[in-house]
Design an enzyme around this catalytic site. Structure first.
Site, PDB file in Angstrom:
ATOM      1  N   GLY A   1       0.781  -1.237   0.000  1.00  0.00           N
ATOM      2  CA  GLY A   1       0.000   0.000   0.000  1.00  0.00           C
ATOM      3  C   GLY A   1       0.808   1.280   0.000  1.00  0.00           C
ATOM      4  O   GLY A   1       0.320   2.314   0.458  1.00  0.00           O
TER       5      GLY A   1
ATOM      6  N   ASN B   1       1.603   3.055  -2.672  1.00  0.00           N
ATOM      7  CA  ASN B   1       0.923   3.991  -3.585  1.00  0.00           C
ATOM      8  C   ASN B   1      -0.298   4.608  -2.911  1.00  0.00           C
ATOM      9  O   ASN B   1      -0.550   5.805  -3.055  1.00  0.00           O
ATOM     10  CB  ASN B   1       0.513   3.285  -4.883  1.00  0.00           C
ATOM     11  CG  ASN B   1       1.645   3.224  -5.891  1.00  0.00           C
ATOM     12  OD1 ASN B   1       1.979   4.226  -6.520  1.00  0.00           O
ATOM     13  ND2 ASN B   1       2.266   2.067  -6.018  1.00  0.00           N
TER      14      ASN B   1
ATOM     15  N   MET C   1      -4.305  -7.539  -6.358  1.00  0.00           N
ATOM     16  CA  MET C   1      -3.785  -8.691  -7.098  1.00  0.00           C
ATOM     17  C   MET C   1      -4.863  -9.573  -7.734  1.00  0.00           C
ATOM     18  O   MET C   1      -4.584 -10.680  -8.172  1.00  0.00           O
ATOM     19  CB  MET C   1      -2.896  -9.547  -6.178  1.00  0.00           C
ATOM     20  CG  MET C   1      -1.710  -8.795  -5.606  1.00  0.00           C
ATOM     21  SD  MET C   1      -0.677  -8.036  -6.890  1.00  0.00           S
ATOM     22  CE  MET C   1       0.302  -9.454  -7.369  1.00  0.00           C
ATOM     23  N   ARG C   2      -6.093  -9.064  -7.778  1.00  0.00           N
ATOM     24  CA  ARG C   2      -7.197  -9.866  -8.275  1.00  0.00           C
ATOM     25  C   ARG C   2      -7.720  -9.265  -9.585  1.00  0.00           C
ATOM     26  O   ARG C   2      -7.718  -8.049  -9.733  1.00  0.00           O
ATOM     27  CB  ARG C   2      -8.292  -9.787  -7.205  1.00  0.00           C
ATOM     28  CG  ARG C   2      -9.308 -10.855  -7.185  1.00  0.00           C
ATOM     29  CD  ARG C   2     -10.077 -10.709  -5.859  1.00  0.00           C
ATOM     30  NE  ARG C   2      -9.310 -11.314  -4.794  1.00  0.00           N
ATOM     31  CZ  ARG C   2      -9.394 -12.601  -4.479  1.00  0.00           C
ATOM     32  NH1 ARG C   2     -10.235 -13.389  -5.110  1.00  0.00           N
ATOM     33  NH2 ARG C   2      -8.655 -13.093  -3.509  1.00  0.00           N
ATOM     34  N   LEU C   3      -8.152 -10.118 -10.487  1.00  0.00           N
ATOM     35  CA  LEU C   3      -8.759  -9.604 -11.732  1.00  0.00           C
ATOM     36  C   LEU C   3     -10.138  -9.041 -11.434  1.00  0.00           C
ATOM     37  O   LEU C   3     -10.909  -9.646 -10.695  1.00  0.00           O
ATOM     38  CB  LEU C   3      -8.902 -10.747 -12.733  1.00  0.00           C
ATOM     39  CG  LEU C   3      -7.898 -10.840 -13.865  1.00  0.00           C
ATOM     40  CD1 LEU C   3      -8.286 -11.995 -14.786  1.00  0.00           C
ATOM     41  CD2 LEU C   3      -7.827  -9.546 -14.664  1.00  0.00           C
TER      42      LEU C   3
ATOM     43  N   ASN D   1      -5.629   1.557 -13.030  1.00  0.00           N
ATOM     44  CA  ASN D   1      -4.623   0.638 -12.470  1.00  0.00           C
ATOM     45  C   ASN D   1      -3.243   1.214 -12.747  1.00  0.00           C
ATOM     46  O   ASN D   1      -3.053   1.953 -13.713  1.00  0.00           O
ATOM     47  CB  ASN D   1      -4.760  -0.734 -13.128  1.00  0.00           C
ATOM     48  CG  ASN D   1      -3.788  -1.746 -12.550  1.00  0.00           C
ATOM     49  OD1 ASN D   1      -3.590  -1.800 -11.327  1.00  0.00           O
ATOM     50  ND2 ASN D   1      -3.154  -2.537 -13.391  1.00  0.00           N
TER      51      ASN D   1
ATOM     52  N   HIS E   1       0.697  -0.101 -13.400  1.00  0.00           N
ATOM     53  CA  HIS E   1       1.426  -1.325 -13.724  1.00  0.00           C
ATOM     54  C   HIS E   1       2.923  -1.019 -13.796  1.00  0.00           C
ATOM     55  O   HIS E   1       3.315  -0.042 -14.430  1.00  0.00           O
ATOM     56  CB  HIS E   1       0.925  -1.886 -15.058  1.00  0.00           C
ATOM     57  CG  HIS E   1       1.562  -3.185 -15.400  1.00  0.00           C
ATOM     58  ND1 HIS E   1       1.198  -4.367 -14.778  1.00  0.00           N
ATOM     59  CD2 HIS E   1       2.583  -3.495 -16.237  1.00  0.00           C
ATOM     60  CE1 HIS E   1       1.968  -5.340 -15.253  1.00  0.00           C
ATOM     61  NE2 HIS E   1       2.818  -4.842 -16.137  1.00  0.00           N
TER      62      HIS E   1
END
Ligand code: GRF
Length: 206
Positions: free
Chosen positions: A15, A17, A93-95, A110, A112
């Site tokens: 966490g 960010n 970490m989940r779609l 998001n 990346h």
């Protein structure tokens, strides 16, 4: 402004960010508020960071739901309950499933740790290092139904140095993330992002 820019931040881990965005808000550089922080992991250190800043932070247990769609519906409910305008994925970490994407179309971001479309997925830093690229970077993008495929809002390159290991490179990437993510959120909050097909146009500041 407050309501327009209520953020719902989704995390799974450290966490940093989330904390960086929170500090930008606290120090008056980002016209937004963190309305709710949701973690899918009870041990996410981001929950501790969130509570240290007095944020409303909840763990929603995926194991309590029969499938991903049901879990996503619960997240959408919590986000709407908190009048969230923009969903910020910060190490989540989940779609995110199609119903969730539809509920917040062009309102989910998001970050990346690579220059998409290179090195999508959960190990973007390690994959770039293993491939031997000399330049990698950071991508902030809107989330669509694919894996790291949504329209790109901001990107910045980060050099790979000889001798880098994953930790050192990720730290260099993180420093750029701390600049780029608040900048992308600010553009959204100021109503300056236009999604036109695959392209995101950023309108000039008034
Ligand atoms: C960041 O590097 C981000 O790009 C990726 O996950 C990491 C999250 O880091 N999606 P933190 O939890 O914000 O420290």
């Amino acid at each position: 402004m407050g309501k327009l820019c209520a953020l719902g931040v989704l995390i799974s881990g450290s966490g940093t960010n989330l904390e960086n965005i929170t500090v930008e808000i606290e120090e008056g550089r980002l016209p937004a508020s963190v309305a709710v922080v949701i973690s899918d992991n009870p041990d996410a250190y981001g929950l501790v960071r969130a509570r240290k800043h007095g944020l409303n932070a909840v763990f929603v247990d995926p194991a309590s739901f029969p499938d991903r769609a049901a879990y996503d519906r619960e997240l959408v409910r919590v986000l709407n309950e908190n009048d969230v305008s923009l969903v910020v994925l910060a190490g989540y970490m989940r779609l995110v499933g199609p119903e969730f994407v539809e509920a917040f179309r062009d309102r989910i971001m998001n970050i990346h740790p690579a220059l998409l479309p290179s090195f999508p997925g959960t190990s973007g830093v390690a994959d770039a290092l293993a491939y031997g690229v000399k330049v990698t970077g950071v991508t902030v993008h809107f989330v669509d139904e694919g894996l790291d495929t949504g329209p790109i809002i901001l990107q910045e390159a980060v050099p790979v140095m000889s001798g880098d290991d994953e930790e050192v490179l990720h730290q260099r990437i993180h420093e750029v993330e701390y600049k780029l993510y608040p900048q992308a959120v600010r553009c959204f909050c100021e109503g300056r992002l236009r999604v036109e097909g695959r392209r995101v146009r950023i309108l000039e500041e008034e």
